[in-house]
Design a protein around this motif. Structure first.
Motif, PDB file in Angstrom:
ATOM      1  N   ASP A 144      18.143  -1.574   6.589  1.00  0.00           N
ATOM      2  CA  ASP A 144      19.291  -2.234   7.224  1.00  0.00           C
ATOM      3  C   ASP A 144      19.292  -3.723   6.864  1.00  0.00           C
ATOM      4  O   ASP A 144      18.226  -4.361   6.793  1.00  0.00           O
ATOM      5  CB  ASP A 144      19.245  -2.084   8.740  1.00  0.00           C
ATOM      6  CG  ASP A 144      19.686  -0.693   9.210  1.00  0.00           C
ATOM      7  OD1 ASP A 144      20.205   0.069   8.361  1.00  0.00           O
ATOM      8  OD2 ASP A 144      19.505  -0.369  10.397  1.00  0.00           O
ATOM      9  N   PRO A 156      26.779  -5.354   3.633  1.00  0.00           N
ATOM     10  CA  PRO A 156      26.643  -4.284   4.633  1.00  0.00           C
ATOM     11  C   PRO A 156      25.743  -4.699   5.792  1.00  0.00           C
ATOM     12  O   PRO A 156      24.691  -4.093   6.050  1.00  0.00           O
ATOM     13  CB  PRO A 156      26.032  -3.139   3.815  1.00  0.00           C
ATOM     14  CG  PRO A 156      25.220  -3.827   2.765  1.00  0.00           C
ATOM     15  CD  PRO A 156      25.991  -5.074   2.409  1.00  0.00           C
ATOM     16  N   LYS A 206      24.016  -4.999   9.239  1.00  0.00           N
ATOM     17  CA  LYS A 206      23.809  -4.159  10.414  1.00  0.00           C
ATOM     18  C   LYS A 206      23.512  -4.989  11.656  1.00  0.00           C
ATOM     19  O   LYS A 206      23.683  -4.536  12.779  1.00  0.00           O
ATOM     20  CB  LYS A 206      22.648  -3.185  10.165  1.00  0.00           C
ATOM     21  CG  LYS A 206      22.908  -2.172   9.067  1.00  0.00           C
ATOM     22  CD  LYS A 206      24.047  -1.221   9.446  1.00  0.00           C
ATOM     23  CE  LYS A 206      24.217  -0.152   8.374  1.00  0.00           C
ATOM     24  NZ  LYS A 206      25.323   0.784   8.712  1.00  0.00           N
TER      25      LYS A 206
END
Length: 473
Positions: free
Chosen positions: A52, A92, A94
């Protein structure tokens, strides 16, 4: 044994040895190991999975460095968040670990990082099997932005360990105990220097303020200084105002801009030490390096190409040119990360991971890399192309100019004209500066010079010309 386990070894053997020193505090290896343990406990409660991406915004460089290391140990991918939200919006993410409340992002957890994140208890972090394999991507460093907008470069533990090994070799073989780093640890070069110092059990001094830097060098007897060309110039200026003895310095490694013979001579007189020119990129690490007294007397020479790097000059059609011929540069190394395709690849790449840094230059037969300009920055004055940094060096020769940034605009009839932003020591009329340039330049005299408070630069000390253009519009 990985990098972090080596750091923890130093913490067990010499827990009281200073690891990271700021102007107002000292963090020992033992303290750093306890802080890593405290952060890892927090991260274990965060319900995040291996791989993550976690954005971090922590101002204190020691805490920032500890966060980067702890995230990697926990199997999480770190990225330092800048002020330009649009740059990292596509990542991306998280989670975001920040010292302030961030604007909400859909699907992104937020953790408010407070002092207790760094309140280490009695227990140190202990060695353990690495979560990431050598080829896994464990952190993201944002590029300098000199080839356009900053972009994410994904790095693996294997690449980071190659950086450490290569820097140890090139930085006097690690034959020093205290290193002063003026580069931000949020940037690739500063982070690599920090990892190298801590891996070697050295003491790392951190400051990007010239006056603080000089006093820390003097107080802690620093032997090795790493800084940008702009920072070197600010250090020399501070020495001119109030001299601080820096007799312990043996090496000064400088990157981010071309070094003039005048700056080198003055820096030697005011700081001492052997000055080393360095050329590298976030995408591919260290590429070329040489002591300046071993460079050929050629304008733009930056250093010998390092054994793990390959550089080629291409013509306008993307064909490799013979050695010694000027062209658009592309490079690769054994220690490069992964980045997005920015549209510079061509058929001759044949699937190989070449990086195009946006520089124009050539490699001499003796292996020295010469940079003659940047593809997007060259100013075309009636068919004569001139690099803006050449004009900046002329402006900086004026006694009242502290800093300068040059760019071009479309003038009357579509011809390019030069404009400059300057930071002044004392007020001076722009007409005087224009006349000063005209007496020293055949081409490229600025048509407009505007006084500003600061020249915009990135974490590597390079001028951000898009923002300079905004100041001069």
């Amino acid at each position: 044994m990985g990098f972090v386990d080596t750091l923890l070894y130093h913490a067990r053997v010499e827990p009281e040895r200073p690891a990271v020193v700021l102007v107002d505090r000292v963090v020992t290896y033992g303290m750093l190991a306890r802080v890593l343990r405290a952060i890892e406990i927090r991260l274990a409660q965060a319900e995040l999975a291996k791989g993550d991406v976690v954005g971090i915004r922590v101002g204190n460089p020691t805490r920032h460095l500890a966060m980067l290391i702890a995230l990697q140990r926990s199997g999480l991918v770190s990225v330092a968040l800048g002020d330009d939200v649009s740059v990292t919006a596509a990542l991306p993410l998280k989670a975001i670990a920040s010292e302030r409340i961030e604007p909400p992002r859909p699907g992104v957890k937020q953790f408010l990082v407070t002092d207790d994140w760094f309140a280490g208890g009695a227990d140190m972090a202990t060695p353990r099997p690495p979560v990431f394999d050598d080829d896994d991507e464990c952190c993201i460093m944002m590029s300098s932005g000199t080839t356009g907008r900053p972009k994410p470069v994904w790095l693996s533990p294997g690449v980071l360990e190659q950086w450490i090994s290569q820097l140890t070799m090139s930085m006097a073989g690690g034959n020093f105990e205290i290193v002063m780093c003026g580069m931000s640890v949020a940037g690739a070069w500063g982070y690599a220097v920090a990892l190298t110092a801590l891996w070697g059990g050295k003491t790392l001094l951190l400051s990007d303020v010239a006056r603080e830097t000089l006093h820390m060098i003097s107080l802690y007897r620093a032997e090795y200084l790493v800084c940008s060309g702009h920072q070197l110039r600010m250090l020399v200026e501070c020495q001119n105002e109030h001299f601080v003895p820096c007799g312990s310095l043996r090496h000064i490694e400088v990157g981010g801009s071309l070094l003039t013979s005048e700056l080198v001579a003055t820096a030697r007189a005011k700081l001492g030490g052997r000055i080393i020119s360095e050329y590298g990129t976030t995408e591919a690490g260290q590429i070329a390096r040489s002591p300046v007294d071993r460079l050929p007397a050629v304008e733009g020479a930056v250093g010998q190409v390092l054994p793990w790097a390959t550089i080629e000059a291409l013509d306008g059609a993307g064909r490799a040119l013979p050695q010694g011929h000027e062209g658009i540069l592309r490079l690769r190394s054994t220690a490069q990360g992964r980045w997005e395709d920015i549209g510079h690849r061509n058929a001759s790449d044949a699937g190989e991971r070449w990086f195009y840094p946006g520089d124009v230059g050539f490699v001499r037969p003796d292996g020295c890399l010469v940079i003659t300009g940047r593809v997007g920055d060259l100013i075309n004055i009636g068919g004569v192309k001139i690099a803006p940094d050449r004009i900046e060096q002329v402006l900086l020769a004026h006694p009242q100019v502290k800093d300068a940034g040059v760019t071009s605009f479309a003038g009357a009839g579509g011809l390019e004209e030069v404009r400059a932003a300057v930071v002044l020591r004392e007020p001076v009329e722009s007409e005087e500066l224009i006349a000063f340039c005209a007496a020293r330049l055949i081409d490229g005299t600025p048509r407009l010079i505007r006084t500003v408070d600061e020249i915009p630069r990135n974490v590597g000390g390079k001028i951000v010309r898009e923002r300079v253009r905004d100041l001069l519009t």
